[in-house]
Scaffold this motif. Structure first.
Motif, short mmCIF file in Angstrom:
data_model
loop_
_atom_site.label_atom_id
_atom_site.label_comp_id
_atom_site.label_asym_id
_atom_site.label_seq_id
_atom_site.Cartn_x
_atom_site.Cartn_y
_atom_site.Cartn_z
N LYS A 99 0.83 -1.21 0.00
CA LYS A 99 0.00 0.00 0.00
C LYS A 99 0.85 1.25 0.00
N GLN A 100 1.98 1.19 0.70
CA GLN A 100 2.84 2.37 0.79
C GLN A 100 3.50 2.69 -0.54
N THR A 101 3.60 1.68 -1.42
CA THR A 101 4.18 1.96 -2.73
C THR A 101 3.19 2.62 -3.67
N GLU A 102 1.90 2.63 -3.28
CA GLU A 102 0.88 3.15 -4.18
C GLU A 102 0.76 4.67 -4.07
N ILE A 103 1.85 5.39 -4.19
CA ILE A 103 1.82 6.85 -4.28
C ILE A 103 1.49 7.18 -5.72
N THR A 104 0.26 7.61 -5.97
CA THR A 104 -0.23 7.62 -7.34
C THR A 104 -0.15 8.96 -8.03
N GLU A 105 -0.01 10.06 -7.28
CA GLU A 105 -0.01 11.33 -7.99
C GLU A 105 0.81 12.37 -7.22
N GLN A 106 1.16 13.41 -7.96
CA GLN A 106 1.89 14.53 -7.35
C GLN A 106 1.18 15.81 -7.75
N ILE A 107 1.16 16.77 -6.87
CA ILE A 107 0.49 18.04 -7.12
C ILE A 107 1.48 19.17 -6.88
N GLN A 108 1.55 20.08 -7.83
CA GLN A 108 2.43 21.25 -7.68
C GLN A 108 1.56 22.50 -7.72
N THR A 109 1.71 23.35 -6.74
CA THR A 109 0.95 24.59 -6.68
C THR A 109 1.83 25.74 -7.16
N ALA A 110 1.27 26.54 -8.06
CA ALA A 110 1.99 27.71 -8.55
C ALA A 110 1.07 28.91 -8.46
N GLY A 111 1.12 29.65 -7.33
CA GLY A 111 0.31 30.83 -7.18
C GLY A 111 -1.18 30.56 -7.31
N GLY A 112 -1.62 29.38 -6.95
CA GLY A 112 -3.03 29.05 -7.05
C GLY A 112 -3.37 28.18 -8.23
N ILE A 113 -2.43 27.96 -9.18
CA ILE A 113 -2.63 27.04 -10.30
C ILE A 113 -2.00 25.70 -9.92
N HIS A 114 -2.80 24.65 -9.87
CA HIS A 114 -2.31 23.33 -9.48
C HIS A 114 -2.14 22.47 -10.73
N VAL A 115 -1.03 21.76 -10.82
CA VAL A 115 -0.79 20.78 -11.88
C VAL A 115 -0.63 19.42 -11.23
N THR A 116 -1.49 18.50 -11.62
CA THR A 116 -1.50 17.16 -11.02
C THR A 116 -1.22 16.12 -12.08
N MET A 117 -0.36 15.17 -11.77
CA MET A 117 -0.09 14.05 -12.68
C MET A 117 0.44 12.89 -11.84
N PRO A 118 0.54 11.68 -12.42
CA PRO A 118 1.08 10.56 -11.65
C PRO A 118 2.48 10.86 -11.13
N ALA A 119 2.80 10.27 -10.00
CA ALA A 119 4.12 10.47 -9.43
C ALA A 119 5.13 9.47 -9.98
N LYS A 120 4.63 8.35 -10.57
CA LYS A 120 5.52 7.30 -11.02
C LYS A 120 5.08 6.78 -12.38
N VAL A 121 6.04 6.34 -13.15
CA VAL A 121 5.78 5.60 -14.39
C VAL A 121 6.65 4.34 -14.38
N PHE A 122 6.17 3.30 -15.08
CA PHE A 122 6.83 2.00 -15.03
C PHE A 122 7.40 1.64 -16.39
N PHE A 123 8.52 0.93 -16.36
CA PHE A 123 9.18 0.47 -17.57
C PHE A 123 9.39 -1.03 -17.48
N SER A 124 9.61 -1.64 -18.63
CA SER A 124 9.92 -3.06 -18.68
C SER A 124 11.43 -3.25 -18.70
N LYS A 125 11.88 -4.25 -17.96
CA LYS A 125 13.31 -4.56 -18.02
C LYS A 125 13.68 -5.22 -19.33
N ASP A 126 12.73 -5.89 -19.95
CA ASP A 126 12.99 -6.58 -21.21
C ASP A 126 11.78 -6.41 -22.12
N PRO A 127 11.71 -5.30 -22.88
CA PRO A 127 10.54 -5.03 -23.73
C PRO A 127 10.28 -6.11 -24.77
#
Length: 567
Positions: free
Chosen positions: A33-61
């Protein structure tokens, strides 16, 4: 009284200990459960930008592909101020408020195709419910360098506005990681002061996007002790199998195996499972970065592979319907165009006779057997060809009858002095006497209302005659032709393909892909949901082996597999 107080104190202490107790499994689940940090939010003077905090890759595509969900949400949380101003329209690219995001290129391969990958990636985004906003891959206003461009053509925005951009499908990022350190995404919020005068004309900040390798389940299946390297989809009822798995060799990766009740039954392979019913399992694999799930169903079946290697067995085709017959002498016979084959043990087969009257072009054929007659019915676009073999000299004769629109033709040899043909069309079944190449005394069995016939089969059991038909409403209709067409109805949901066989062993059985019904017990589901696999361009050969066993021969790739159905 004192004894009661002591008991209550012990119970209370036990509850407290139980409340504080945490098993190793629960700790591991908490880690997931602790690994499920799903998003990040950045505040800029009242404008918030939200997107996932992590993306995943394959070791062997080349072996497995990892796909990500991705979204970008822009929200306003502007402090209280005077009524926001309305802005005037302007040519796009000049004064429209825009948000630029640099750095997404770090998720895709280097090279000449990366621009196309980026362009395709951002074309996959759709705007959630606001037509005044757009997202695309364009150029940064100051330097013309390529980046993500989010623009709005709105004439006004509320201080609590919100707009979201979501991928229409998951995306596999293609960058080959030299390391998994986070990447920086530079965000520029430009000209939103035209809506909110208290904001700066340009706001800049950085988002950090973590990258990591997704955990990979390399193998997950059911295996028998006799063959631990070959996964099986079904196990004979009452037997046990090993549910085993292998995770990509990563010392930080672990897994839990859950059963159909949602209970954790193992965290290390293998797990021994008794298959007295269909069993369902879920494997949850996880590492420090993410978790993945994979599901497995192990069907209980009355089918079991004999382990015998068949010799001389002919390759079947998809047009024929193949049944194994046994004579009183104990020999087995099977017709596969254009030859009749014989075997003494259902294992070694050889040619018994070749049908010299067999047609060269056909859309369907089926065979029929009795102690004094063997015949084959062929169909093509406009005629029926009935072929009959003389057992004494193995000579063949034929009748050709004009008849179109048929899906199947079957011979019933229950009366040694009379041959009947059952003709199948989508509207039902027609039963005729065959006399000298002419069809006489027809009787018609209509398909039930609002459905149509998919497939049929017939069975001559001594002097008795039976017909069964699969219809599009998910039911099988069984008819006793010598008892005023009395019928039974059998439910068979999720029917796979249109195979159906009527087989007489210790009783009369209806055999389908996934179901076996004993005709004498219409409520009896003997074997649900499983049928041995076979090649698409072939059909299995099925018949009674003895009073307790039905034998099925299935072609699977280059192999011919022999299976028994034990009652």
């Amino acid at each position: 009284m004192r004894r009661r107080e002591g008991t209550e104190k012990q119970a209370e202490a036990g509850k407290q200990i139980e409340a504080e107790k945490q098993t190793e499994t629960e700790k591991q689940i908490e880690m997931i459960k602790q690994t499920e940090i799903t998003e990040q939010i950045q505040t800029a003077g009242g404008i918030h930008v939200t997107m996932p905090a992590k993306v995943f890759f394959s070791k062997d595509p080349s072996v497995y592909i990892v796909k990500n969900d991705f979204y970008i949400t822009i929200t306003g949380a502007i402090p209280a101020q005077k009524e926001p101003a309305e802005r005037t329209c302007a040519a796009k690219g000049e004064e429209y408020p825009a948000i630029y995001i640099k750095g997404f290129e770090q998720l895709f391969d280097d090279g000449i195709s990366r621009h196309d990958q980026m362009d395709a990636f951002f074309k996959m985004f759709h705007v959630n419910g606001n037509k005044d906003w757009e997202i695309g891959y364009g150029k940064f206003r100051d330097t013309e360098e390529e980046c993500v461009v989010i623009t709005t053509a709105s004439l006004s925005l509320k201080p609590d506005f919100s707009v979201g951009f979501q991928l229409s499908d998951k995306c596999a990022f293609t960058k080959i990681l030299e390391d998994t350190s986070p990447i920086a995404l530079d965000v520029y919020v430009d000209d939103f002061d035209s809506f909110f005068p208290d904001l700066d004309s340009r706001i800049r900040f950085t988002l950090s996007l973590e990258r990591g390798y997704a955990v990979c389940i390399e193998r997950f299946g059911a295996y028998m002790p006799s063959d631990p390297d070959t996964a099986v989809t079904a196990v004979h009822k009452g037997d046990s199998c090993s549910v085993s798995w292998r995770i990509e060799q990563d010392e930080k990766a672990s897994a839990f195996l859950y059963d159909e009740n949602g209970t954790i039954v193992a965290n290390l392979p293998p797990y021994t499972a008794k298959i007295d019913k269909d069993r369902k399992f879920m494997l949850l694999a996880y590492n420090d970065y993410c978790s993945v799930q994979q599901f497995l169903t192990v069907y209980r079946t009355l089918w079991s592979r004999t382990g015998e290697n068949t010799e001389g067995f002919p390759k079947t085709d998809k047009e024929g319907r193949f049944k194994i017959y046994q004579n009183y002498g104990g020999s087995y016979f099977l017709y596969v165009h254009p030859r009749l084959y014989v075997s003494e043990d259902c294992t070694t087969w050889e040619v018994y006779a070749e049908n010299t009257t067999a047609v060269s072009g056909y859309t369907f054929y089926s065979s029929a057997f009795s102690e004094n007659k063997f015949c084959v019915c062929y169909l093509d676009a406009g005629k029926i060809t009935y072929c009959e073999m003389n057992w004494e000299d193995k000579k063949w004769s034929e009748y050709v009858m004009d008849r179109s629109g048929l899906a199947g033709a079957y011979a019933l040899l229950s009366d040694p002095k009379k041959t009947r043909l059952v003709l199948a069309v989508k509207d039902g079944l027609a039963v005729y006497e065959l006399r000298g190449g002419t069809l006489l005394n027809g009787e018609f069995i209509e398909a039930p209302q609002d459905t149509e016939l998919l497939s049929a089969d017939v069975l001559a059991d001594g002097r008795k005659s039976y017909v069964a038909a699969v219809c599009g409403n998910g039911r099988v209709y069984f008819y006793d032709l010598d008892d005023d067409f009395r019928n039974n109805i059998f439910e068979c949901p999720r029917l796979k393909d249109d195979n159906i066989w009527l087989v007489k062993s210790n009783a009369v059985y209806i055999l389908l892909n996934g179901y076996v019904f004993e005709v004498n017990d219409r409520e009896k589901f003997m074997d649900m949901h499983y049928f041995p696999e076979f090649m698409k361009e072939t059909r299995p050969a099925v018949g009674a082996f003895d009073r307790e066993v039905i034998r099925g021969i299935f072609q699977n790739g280059e192999r011919t597999e022999s299976w028994n159905y034990h009652f």
